[in-house]
Design a protein around this motif. Structure first.
Motif, PDB file in Angstrom:
ATOM      1  N   SER A  81       0.814  -1.222   0.000  1.00 46.63           N
ATOM      2  CA  SER A  81       0.000   0.000   0.000  1.00 46.63           C
ATOM      3  C   SER A  81       0.845   1.269   0.000  1.00 46.63           C
ATOM      4  O   SER A  81       0.305   2.370   0.047  1.00 46.63           O
ATOM      5  N   ASP A  82       2.164   1.100  -0.051  1.00 46.13           N
ATOM      6  CA  ASP A  82       3.071   2.248   0.022  1.00 46.13           C
ATOM      7  C   ASP A  82       3.245   2.840  -1.379  1.00 46.13           C
ATOM      8  O   ASP A  82       3.860   2.227  -2.256  1.00 46.13           O
ATOM      9  N   GLY A  83       2.710   4.044  -1.585  1.00 41.19           N
ATOM     10  CA  GLY A  83       2.763   4.674  -2.896  1.00 41.19           C
ATOM     11  C   GLY A  83       4.172   4.872  -3.423  1.00 41.19           C
ATOM     12  O   GLY A  83       4.410   4.780  -4.628  1.00 41.19           O
ATOM     13  N   LYS A  84       5.131   5.116  -2.533  1.00 42.51           N
ATOM     14  CA  LYS A  84       6.503   5.347  -2.973  1.00 42.51           C
ATOM     15  C   LYS A  84       7.172   4.064  -3.442  1.00 42.51           C
ATOM     16  O   LYS A  84       8.017   4.080  -4.344  1.00 42.51           O
ATOM     17  N   LEU A  85       6.818   2.943  -2.815  1.00 44.85           N
ATOM     18  CA  LEU A  85       7.432   1.661  -3.177  1.00 44.85           C
ATOM     19  C   LEU A  85       6.685   0.960  -4.305  1.00 44.85           C
ATOM     20  O   LEU A  85       7.203   0.007  -4.891  1.00 44.85           O
ATOM     21  N   LEU A  86       5.486   1.426  -4.598  1.00 46.26           N
ATOM     22  CA  LEU A  86       4.652   0.792  -5.613  1.00 46.26           C
ATOM     23  C   LEU A  86       5.358   0.652  -6.963  1.00 46.26           C
ATOM     24  O   LEU A  86       5.297  -0.416  -7.587  1.00 46.26           O
ATOM     25  N   LEU A  88       5.873  -3.014  -8.921  1.00 42.55           N
ATOM     26  CA  LEU A  88       5.361  -3.247 -10.270  1.00 42.55           C
ATOM     27  C   LEU A  88       6.506  -3.525 -11.235  1.00 42.55           C
ATOM     28  O   LEU A  88       6.391  -4.362 -12.128  1.00 42.55           O
ATOM     29  N   GLY A  89       7.614  -2.820 -11.036  1.00 45.24           N
ATOM     30  CA  GLY A  89       8.771  -3.030 -11.904  1.00 45.24           C
ATOM     31  C   GLY A  89       9.395  -4.396 -11.750  1.00 45.24           C
ATOM     32  O   GLY A  89      10.053  -4.893 -12.674  1.00 45.24           O
ATOM     33  N   ARG A 129      -6.988   4.141  -3.597  1.00 42.76           N
ATOM     34  CA  ARG A 129      -5.783   4.957  -3.713  1.00 42.76           C
ATOM     35  C   ARG A 129      -4.692   4.210  -4.477  1.00 42.76           C
ATOM     36  O   ARG A 129      -4.055   4.765  -5.378  1.00 42.76           O
ATOM     37  N   VAL A 130      -4.484   2.934  -4.111  1.00 42.50           N
ATOM     38  CA  VAL A 130      -3.456   2.131  -4.779  1.00 42.50           C
ATOM     39  C   VAL A 130      -3.820   1.915  -6.248  1.00 42.50           C
ATOM     40  O   VAL A 130      -2.972   2.009  -7.139  1.00 42.50           O
ATOM     41  N   LYS A 131      -5.098   1.635  -6.498  1.00 44.82           N
ATOM     42  CA  LYS A 131      -5.550   1.435  -7.875  1.00 44.82           C
ATOM     43  C   LYS A 131      -5.304   2.675  -8.721  1.00 44.82           C
ATOM     44  O   LYS A 131      -4.846   2.587  -9.878  1.00 44.82           O
ATOM     45  N   ASN A 132      -5.583   3.845  -8.155  1.00 45.22           N
ATOM     46  CA  ASN A 132      -5.360   5.098  -8.874  1.00 45.22           C
ATOM     47  C   ASN A 132      -3.873   5.325  -9.136  1.00 45.22           C
ATOM     48  O   ASN A 132      -3.480   5.783 -10.219  1.00 45.22           O
ATOM     49  N   ASN A 133      -3.045   4.997  -8.142  1.00 40.10           N
ATOM     50  CA  ASN A 133      -1.598   5.142  -8.316  1.00 40.10           C
ATOM     51  C   ASN A 133      -1.088   4.272  -9.461  1.00 40.10           C
ATOM     52  O   ASN A 133      -0.263   4.706 -10.270  1.00 40.10           O
ATOM     53  N   ILE A 134      -1.591   3.040  -9.520  1.00 38.68           N
ATOM     54  CA  ILE A 134      -1.161   2.117 -10.570  1.00 38.68           C
ATOM     55  C   ILE A 134      -1.528   2.658 -11.950  1.00 38.68           C
ATOM     56  O   ILE A 134      -0.742   2.585 -12.902  1.00 38.68           O
ATOM     57  N   ARG A 135      -2.711   3.206 -12.053  1.00 43.28           N
ATOM     58  CA  ARG A 135      -3.166   3.743 -13.342  1.00 43.28           C
ATOM     59  C   ARG A 135      -2.301   4.890 -13.842  1.00 43.28           C
ATOM     60  O   ARG A 135      -2.252   5.171 -15.037  1.00 43.28           O
ATOM     61  N   ASN A 136      -1.626   5.566 -12.934  1.00 46.70           N
ATOM     62  CA  ASN A 136      -0.805   6.710 -13.307  1.00 46.70           C
ATOM     63  C   ASN A 136       0.664   6.363 -13.508  1.00 46.70           C
ATOM     64  O   ASN A 136       1.495   7.253 -13.696  1.00 46.70           O
ATOM     65  N   LEU A 137       0.982   5.060 -13.472  1.00 46.92           N
ATOM     66  CA  LEU A 137       2.375   4.637 -13.625  1.00 46.92           C
ATOM     67  C   LEU A 137       2.615   4.030 -15.002  1.00 46.92           C
ATOM     68  O   LEU A 137       1.715   3.460 -15.611  1.00 46.92           O
ATOM     69  N   ASN A 138       3.853   4.149 -15.456  1.00 49.99           N
ATOM     70  CA  ASN A 138       4.277   3.550 -16.718  1.00 49.99           C
ATOM     71  C   ASN A 138       5.128   2.324 -16.403  1.00 49.99           C
ATOM     72  O   ASN A 138       6.126   2.429 -15.676  1.00 49.99           O
TER      73      ASN A 138
END
Length: 212
Positions: A145-150, A154-155, A170-179
């Protein structure tokens, strides 16, 4: 230690799987050796045979997996992965045992460090070992759940994250904004670093780049 109790629990779970069209998965916690997995797999297969003899079978295939939260299991995973259908990484305990730090002991709790190089390398080893055998890996624990480590998780190509309901959106939204390509490059860079400080600096720099 209590095979009769385990047999009862397995029968209850598989009975449910025979009666409802849900995707039932059973996970063995605190695995440390292949012998433990063999023991549970044998009991699991026996219960399936019992239901088959009664003319019943699960609506959907029941998966049997393990929670990898002991370093011994992470290192020896290649010897037990063939007995498992999926893997979950219990990061809270895995980090604690890797660094030998008790999170609830105030004298050493400050040394509990998700950015320790051994943490990322161990998670990567688990994921790579499982993926080579076509098994999916999820991550649970606070770092999921840590946005900084997300981006790092994923990588490393994890398949799923297990988070608390309040953190889900929140986590789902963070994932959507990552490449993913950026996350992959970040993770590979972190795996080559030798200190927690270097990894933290990498994460902070990535955050600044994302914000800009």
């Amino acid at each position: 230690k209590n095979p009769d109790l385990m047999h009862t629990q397995l029968r209850a779970l598989i009975r449910m799987a025979c009666e409802v069209p849900a995707q039932v998965k059973i996970m063995i916690p605190m695995v440390s050796s292949v012998e433990e997995v063999r023991h549970v797999r044998a009991a699991f297969d026996q219960v399936l045979k019992e239901f088959e003899a009664e003319g019943k079978k699960p609506v959907n295939r029941v998966g049997l997996g393990a929670m990898i939260e002991v370093p011994a299991a992470a290192i020896a995973l290649d010897g037990m992965i063939h007995l498992l259908d999926f893997i979950s990484i219990g990061t809270n305990d895995l980090i604690q045992y890797l660094i030998a730090v008790d999170r609830v002991n105030q004298e050493v709790a400050h040394m509990y460090d998700p950015c320790h190089p051994a943490v990322g390398r161990t998670i990567n080893q688990i994921i790579q070992t499982a993926h080579k055998r076509g098994k999916k890996v999820s991550i649970c624990g606070e770092i999921a759940s840590d946005g900084k480590l997300l981006p790092l998780l994923l990588g490393l190509d994890v398949d799923a994250l297990s988070v608390t309901p309040r953190m889900y959106l929140r986590v789902k939204n963070n994932i959507r904004n990552l490449n993913f390509e950026t996350c992959s490059d970040l993770a590979q860079a972190a795996l080559l670093m030798g200190s927690s400080e270097e990894i933290r600096n990498l994460i902070e720099q990535n955050d600044k780049n994302e914000d800009s």
